[in-house]
Write a protein that holds these residues in place. Structure first.
Motif, short mmCIF file in Angstrom:
data_model
loop_
_atom_site.label_atom_id
_atom_site.label_comp_id
_atom_site.label_asym_id
_atom_site.label_seq_id
_atom_site.Cartn_x
_atom_site.Cartn_y
_atom_site.Cartn_z
N CYS A 164 56.98 15.15 134.12
CA CYS A 164 56.81 13.74 133.76
C CYS A 164 55.33 13.37 133.80
O CYS A 164 54.51 14.09 134.38
CB CYS A 164 57.62 12.85 134.70
N GLU A 199 58.87 18.92 138.64
CA GLU A 199 58.20 18.64 139.92
C GLU A 199 59.01 17.68 140.78
O GLU A 199 59.27 17.94 141.94
CB GLU A 199 56.81 18.04 139.69
N CYS A 200 59.40 16.52 140.21
CA CYS A 200 60.04 15.49 141.02
C CYS A 200 61.54 15.38 140.77
O CYS A 200 62.24 14.69 141.50
CB CYS A 200 59.37 14.14 140.78
N CYS A 236 62.09 16.25 135.23
CA CYS A 236 60.77 16.76 135.60
C CYS A 236 60.94 17.92 136.58
O CYS A 236 61.67 17.81 137.55
CB CYS A 236 59.97 15.63 136.24
N CYS A 254 53.79 13.06 137.42
CA CYS A 254 53.53 14.34 138.09
C CYS A 254 52.40 15.09 137.40
O CYS A 254 51.63 15.79 138.04
CB CYS A 254 54.79 15.20 138.13
#
Ligand SMILES: [Zn+2]
Ligand SMILES: [Zn+2]
Ligand SMILES: [Zn+2]
Ligand SMILES: [Zn+2]
Ligand SMILES: [Zn+2]
Ligand SMILES: [Zn+2]
Length: 202
Positions: free
Chosen positions: A68, A49-50, A47, A71
């Protein structure tokens, strides 16, 4: 639909071919995840983002990169103006706001407004009847909303049919009336020195 779900293929690569993982720039062998025109090591399909490894069967594409589902819900999904939760199923967009289809209803009577005329006030939705009841002017006589002709008198509005003499309940001429204790009275009932007032009908 606001939701975009992309399916991707997990391919077994022929042993001689080599692809480069777009995350680590190392050769990928023997299995690659191919998605959105890029290839990844399965453990680098992460992902943006994370950074966690994403299940290749369900993910969201944002700016051609992988996000994901958690997120996506957290940062990218449109939120319903009524319940403030993300919109993942069918949504309704109107007046630069979005709603779940199930949340697109009158706040007074809960009637669905999906195929009805609706009014939006600061993000609150009203059906035609409740918008009128709450936001149009009310008659000082019967307290029901006025939408057409109104008689304006004593700083308030009246239905023409509701503008009656306080004593005899006869309808009063729209042109002259008298006032007693703040209430309109007709010429026949007035006992004081006449003080005609002009009315305007709107
Ligand atoms: Zn890699
Ligand atoms: Zn994530
Ligand atoms: Zn909602
Ligand atoms: Zn309603
Ligand atoms: Zn009235
Ligand atoms: Zn009267």
């Amino acid at each position: 639909f606001f939701l975009k779900i992309y399916n991707l293929s997990i391919r077994k690569l022929p042993s001689m071919s080599a692809s480069i993982c777009c995350r680590c720039n190392e050769k990928i062998w023997p299995r690659a995840v191919c998605s959105l025109g890029k290839t990844y090591h399965p453990h680098h399909f992460t992902c943006k983002e994370c950074g966690l490894v994403v299940d290749p069967k369900l993910f969201f594409a944002v700016d051609d990169d992988v996000v994901c589902s958690e997120c996506y819900l957290d940062k990218h999904a449109a939120r319903c103006s009524a319940c403030r939760t993300p919109i993942l199923e069918r949504g309704v967009a109107a007046a630069e706001r979005k709603w779940h289809e199930k949340c697109f209803r009158c706040v007074s009577c809960s009637k669905s407004l999906v195929s009805a005329s609706f009014f939006e006030v600061n993000g609150y939705l009203f059906c035609k009847a409740h918008f009128r009841e709450l936001f149009s002017s009310r008659c000082a006589g019967c307290e029901k909303p006025i939408d057409r002709r109104a008689v304006i008198a004593l700083s308030t509005k009246w239905h023409a049919k509701c503008f009656k003499c306080h004593h005899c309940r006869k309808r009063i001429s729209a042109r002259e009336f008298w006032i007693e204790n703040g209430q309109p009275i007709c010429a026949a009932c007035q006992t004081v020195v006449p003080s005609p007032r002009n009315l305007s009908a709107q």
